[in-house]
Structure formats: C-alpha cells, structure tokens
Design an enzyme around this catalytic site. Structure first.
Site, PDB file in Angstrom:
ATOM      1  N   ASP A   1      -9.633   4.117   2.276  1.00  0.00           N
ATOM      2  CA  ASP A   1      -9.635   3.270   3.789  1.00  0.00           C
ATOM      3  C   ASP A   1     -10.359   4.353   4.579  1.00  0.00           C
ATOM      4  OD1 ASP A   1      -8.734   0.844   3.157  1.00  0.00           O
ATOM      5  OD2 ASP A   1      -6.882   1.592   3.550  1.00  0.00           O
TER       6      ASP A   1
ATOM      7  N   LYS B   1       0.839  -1.136  -0.091  1.00  0.00           N
ATOM      8  CA  LYS B   1       0.175   0.049  -0.193  1.00  0.00           C
ATOM      9  C   LYS B   1       0.752   1.283   0.043  1.00  0.00           C
ATOM     10  CE  LYS B   1      -4.073  -0.422   2.333  1.00  0.00           C
ATOM     11  NZ  LYS B   1      -5.029  -0.814   3.528  1.00  0.00           N
TER      12      LYS B   1
END
Ligand code: ATR
Length: 278
Positions: free
Chosen positions: A107, A70
């Site tokens: 997120d 990520k």
C-alpha cells in the site's frame, strides 16, 4: 500436450463482492494475453488461517487481502516483510513452493508510485508532510513518506490518542498536531494527504482550507469515490497540484501481479477506465 498449470491468485475479504481487484487483475491478464486466473474469495475472520492454507495447497500462488483481514493475518504467517511489519498490516500474501506463507504490504509503495507517476516533479524530501487521519491507511502513508525521505510527518487525527500511538510507533520524525489546527499545519508542507474516510460519497467532507499551503505543495487523497473529492477541489481552487486516490489502488496491485503472473503490468488510463467501469 502441456501439463503446465495456470497460475491462480485472488483477493480474500469478508465480504468480497465490492472489491475492485478482480477487475483490475482481470484487465491485465486479458491485456497481456496471459494464462492465469484471479478470483474473489470470501473468507470470514474465523476461516482465514485454514482458508489460506487450503488455497496454498490447492496451488494458489498468492492473494491480496482486504477488509477485515489485513492486520489479523500477521499473527500466523511464516514470514513478514519490513514494510508489512512496520505498517502492521499486509495486503499481499505469497504462498511459497515449500508451503510457507509470506506477508507483504504494497500500500505504501502504491501510494508513492501514484504520486511519482502523476506528479513527477514532486520531491518528498523538500519539506514536511501533513497526514490527516491515523487509521490503517495512514500507517501505510506515514511509513511510505518517511521511507521516501520526508524530513518530518505532521499527523492530525480527530481522536488524538490514535495519532499519538502512531507517532510513538514511528518515532521522532512524526509530530502530532491538533485536529483543530489541520489547516494551519499545512504551512511549509511539501506533501498534504487525507487518509480519513471524510469526503467519500455519503460522508461529510473534511473541513479544511489551504490558505497556509505553499504554492508548490502536492495534495492527495486516498478516497477515490468520488475521484475529485471536495478536499482536492479546494486545493485546486488555490492553484495547488493534486493527485487522486485511484492510482494508489492500481499501483499497490503491481508487485502481486508481477510475482504471480510473471509480468510487470502497466498502470495507465485504460486500466483506470476499466476499474472505474467495473
Ligand atoms: P482505515 O483503515 O481505512 O484508515 P480506520 O482505521 O477506520 O480506517 O480509520 C479511519 C480514519 O478516518 C481515522 O483517522 C478516523 O478518525 P478517528 O481515529 O478519530 O476515528 C477518520 N474519520 C472517520 N470518520 C471521521 C469523522 N467523521 N471525522 C473525523 N475523522 C473521521
């Protein structure tokens, strides 16, 4: 005969077999009767850049990213959204028609949508937030809470320097509190969130009490195995409203799915069950 190509997307990680994303996207594809495929794809850190470029050339519309990619992906993509830049990580990659690669982070969006869906009366602006933990998940949660208008974010982490680094990154609205004073720092908070791995099955629990919390505080946990963590149970025992962490995983997937398969999917109990059973 139609020569329309089915949209392809997937999730890239190393390892990848524990990812719940294929079950999640697969459930939506089936539910809406959409043409398309969502595949688990294993790429090691060394292969990430060439692997993503290959997927782009093979016609993939995009991928989700999971551990350990990520943060590393930001080094070579062509464009980065504000949320991904500020969080310092991407979970959603778009392969554009012109061959460029874009990085986004949903997120924080997933975190907020989960709280909004399950606690509609929650007002993040009504008081400080307390965030426990200062890892990658905390960065998304702190960004999201500030973006939603939390006046202050109090941040507590076992390793204080990580909390200080995060506070420096986000500026004066983030205040570091002592790890030993997490419970006291709940005083006056509108939102209380655990972003550490404590409370996960097989891990020790987060040792806090909710004596100082306001009765109207909303408590959430990003851990979702178990769904009702000891942290959430303790908050419930004090009569506080809680939201479990599974919805964050479900909601963070919505923007990617919509952009790749052309329909905004719903997050509901049927989806929760499908992902829990996967
Ligand atoms: P993620 O990206 O999922 O947030 P991470 O970067 O490894 O993962 O962060 C894990 C978080 O859980 C950190 O806040 C970590 O605290 P440290 O920065 O002190 O390591 C926290 N954490 C993990 N195990 C812990 C433990 N036994 N006690 C206290 N905090 C713990």
């Amino acid at each position: 005969m139609s020569n329309k190509v089915s949209p392809l997307a997937g999730v890239v990680g190393w390892p990848i077999k524990h990812s719940k994303s294929p079950a999640l996207h697969g459930h939506w594809l089936e539910r809406y009767g959409l043409d398309g495929e969502y595949r688990p794809i294993a790429l090691s850190p060394d292969e990430l850049e060439t692997g993503l470029r290959k997927l782009s050339k093979r016609g993939f519309k995009g991928v989700n990213l999971t551990i350990p990619h990520k943060e590393a992906v930001l080094k070579f993509v062509d464009s980065i959204t504000d949320s991904a830049a500020l969080i310092g990580a991407a979970n959603t990659i778009h392969f554009h028609a012109d061959g460029t690669i874009g990085a986004d982070n949903t997120d924080g969006y997933g975190f907020i949508q989960n709280l909004r869906q399950n606690a509609p009366m929650w007002d993040p602006k009504s008081g400080p937030a307390l965030v426990v933990g200062a890892g990658g998940a905390a960065r998304a949660v702190v960004w999201a809470l500030l973006n939603e208008g939390a006046p202050v974010v109090r941040l507590a982490n076992r390793t204080r320097i990580r909390a200080e680094n995060l506070a420096n990154h986000f500026g004066a609205k983030v205040e570091v509190v002592e790890w030993s004073e997490v419970s006291e720092a709940m005083d006056g908070a509108a939102t209380i969130v655990n972003t550490t791995s404590l409370g996960m099955a097989g891990q020790p629990e987060l040792r806090v009490h909710f004596d100082a919390a306001l009765p109207e505080a909303l408590v959430s946990d990003i851990v979702y195995t178990p769904l009702n963590t000891p942290f959430l149970e303790k908050a419930q025992a004090r009569g506080l409203e809680t939201v479990d962490g599974l919805g964050m995983l479900l909601h963070q997937a919505v923007p990617g799915f919509e952009s790749w398969f052309g329909r905004k999917p719903e997050v509901d109990d049927e989806l929760r069950q499908a992902v829990l059973n996967a």
